[in-house]
Design an enzyme around this catalytic site. Structure first.
Site, mmCIF file in Angstrom:
data_model
loop_
_atom_site.group_PDB
_atom_site.id
_atom_site.type_symbol
_atom_site.label_atom_id
_atom_site.label_comp_id
_atom_site.label_asym_id
_atom_site.label_seq_id
_atom_site.Cartn_x
_atom_site.Cartn_y
_atom_site.Cartn_z
ATOM 1 N N TRP A 1 46.324 41.434 50.315
ATOM 2 C CA TRP A 1 45.600 40.595 49.352
ATOM 3 C C TRP A 1 44.789 39.516 50.054
ATOM 4 O O TRP A 1 43.648 39.249 49.670
ATOM 5 C CB TRP A 1 46.575 40.009 48.333
ATOM 6 C CG TRP A 1 47.233 41.101 47.549
ATOM 7 C CD1 TRP A 1 48.547 41.461 47.571
ATOM 8 C CD2 TRP A 1 46.584 42.039 46.669
ATOM 9 N NE1 TRP A 1 48.757 42.547 46.753
ATOM 10 C CE2 TRP A 1 47.589 42.925 46.193
ATOM 11 C CE3 TRP A 1 45.266 42.207 46.245
ATOM 12 C CZ2 TRP A 1 47.298 43.971 45.309
ATOM 13 C CZ3 TRP A 1 44.976 43.252 45.356
ATOM 14 C CH2 TRP A 1 45.984 44.109 44.903
ATOM 15 N N LYS B 1 52.794 39.464 37.279
ATOM 16 C CA LYS B 1 53.935 39.689 38.157
ATOM 17 C C LYS B 1 55.144 38.853 37.721
ATOM 18 O O LYS B 1 56.254 39.336 37.670
ATOM 19 C CB LYS B 1 53.561 39.377 39.606
ATOM 20 C CG LYS B 1 52.457 40.288 40.117
ATOM 21 C CD LYS B 1 51.980 39.899 41.499
ATOM 22 C CE LYS B 1 50.830 40.765 41.953
ATOM 23 N NZ LYS B 1 51.131 42.191 42.017
ATOM 24 N N ASP C 1 46.646 31.869 46.877
ATOM 25 C CA ASP C 1 46.948 32.912 45.891
ATOM 26 C C ASP C 1 48.471 32.936 45.765
ATOM 27 O O ASP C 1 49.179 33.257 46.718
ATOM 28 C CB ASP C 1 46.423 34.254 46.409
ATOM 29 C CG ASP C 1 46.778 35.439 45.519
ATOM 30 O OD1 ASP C 1 47.561 35.274 44.565
ATOM 31 O OD2 ASP C 1 46.294 36.551 45.811
#
Length: 360
Positions: free
Chosen positions: A101, A195, A171
């Site tokens: 990511w 999530k 993030d």
């Protein structure tokens, strides 16, 4: 049918109480005669939902007054572009690449300026977090970027980098609201909620006032400007209304559990159960470096693709769902977010013990 133990990395398990409440309100939200799914985002009932959701997340994270909370769309991946478009004034930014990511965010930022990789753990397939003490940061960097918890590789920053006064952008998609955070240490925090917080479709951004600019990079679309959404209080266009409503319920559930300190304690205990077994197992092995292990995502392997596939297939038969690992790591991955009960982790460990006895 009984509910399974859902170890998916996202969309992921949600608190059962929240799902039951939402089911009860599906056809009639608080006497309105309609579902939140059908409700105007300009209506009084929805305005109250938005207001409560923002206040509750502010309470949970003790968000300082000089930070805005935005409920946006486009997933966390849209932020890979939105961040440089709005923050890259000098056209320079430093990225720590600790997994898939952060690598994607880094590659996207290169479209807008000089994105520099100041550290990477690609040399060992992202099985650890780079040393944040040894970072050589750019004097002219507009911000320093990390992905705090790498979902795929199961690693987490236990210590934040010293950014030398530069805004830290993080993030936090897969560790959002799993433990207390000092928001004042960051310039901008963001995460897709699917999530650990709610259903897919909502991205939460927490941004410090001084980073909300009316001069983003030339050509930045209106919808990709932070000031657009700050000025409109996340209502510039129709927001992901039902997703925000569910997030609001999860915030209230977290408060009822005792807040983020209580969640951290529970998450540590759940992760310890699994890691303790992995550390003594002769068949299963965790893939992340011990000191960088995540509380949320636990990848592990047997060392045999055949046995891994057998484990995943047999686990499904006993109600252990979505345990297959990401293709970048292989094997298995247990995502044990806030809403995963301790009983789910206990059931997984018990099954792993039985599998090892029969296949070790």
């Amino acid at each position: 049918m009984a509910r399974v133990y859902n170890f998916s990395a996202g969309p992921a398990v949600l608190p059962e109480e929240v799902l039951r409440e939402a089911a009860d309100e599906m056809l009639d939200y608080e006497g309105s005669g309609m579902s939140v799914m059908e409700m105007s985002h300009r209506s009084k009932p929805f305005a109250a939902i938005m207001e409560a959701a923002e206040q509750d997340i502010r309470d949970l994270l003790s968000i300082p007054d000089n930070y805005r909370v935005l409920f946006l769309q486009g997933g966390a991946s849209t932020q890979f572009a939105m961040i440089p478009m709005n923050l890259m004034k000098n056209k320079v930014a430093d990225y720590v690449v600790s997994g898939s990511w952060s690598k994607k965010a880094y590659q996207e930022a290169k479209l807008f300026g000089d994105a520099r990789c100041v550290a990477s753990s690609a040399d060992e397939n992202f099985s650890y977090v780079p040393d944040v003490h040894a970072l050589e940061l750019s004097d002219d960097a507009d911000y320093v970027y990390i992905c705090q918890n790498e979902t795929i590789y199961g690693t987490v920053y236990h210590e934040l980098p010293d950014t030398n006064g530069k805004p830290l952008v993080a993030d936090v998609s897969s560790c959002f609201l799993s433990e207390p955070m000092d928001v004042s240490k960051y310039g901008l925090i963001y995460g897709g909620v699917q999530k650990n917080v709610g259903p897919a479709g909502v991205t939460i951004v927490i941004i410090r006032d001084d980073l909300v600019t009316d001069e983003p990079l030339p050509g930045t679309p209106t919808m990709l400007r932070y000031d657009t959404h700050v000025d409109a209080k996340s209502l510039y266009n129709t927001p992901p209304a039902y997703g925000i409503y569910i997030c609001g319920k999860v915030f209230k559930w977290l408060k009822a559990q005792g807040g983020l300190e209580a969640m951290q304690q529970r998450n540590v205990e759940k992760a310890q159960l699994l890691y303790d077994f992995l550390d003594q197992s002769k068949l299963f092995k965790g893939t992340a470096r011990t000191e960088d292990r995540s509380l949320m995502n636990v990848p592990f392997v047997t060392g045999s693709d055949e046995l891994d596939a057998k484990f995943v297939a047999e686990a499904k038969k006993v109600g252990i769902e979505s345990i297959k690992g990401h293709r970048s790591v292989g094997g298995m991955r247990a995502s044990i977010y806030n809403a995963m009960p301790r009983e789910g982790v206990e059931a997984l460990v018990k099954f792993m013990q039985e599998f090892e006895r029969e296949n070790g």
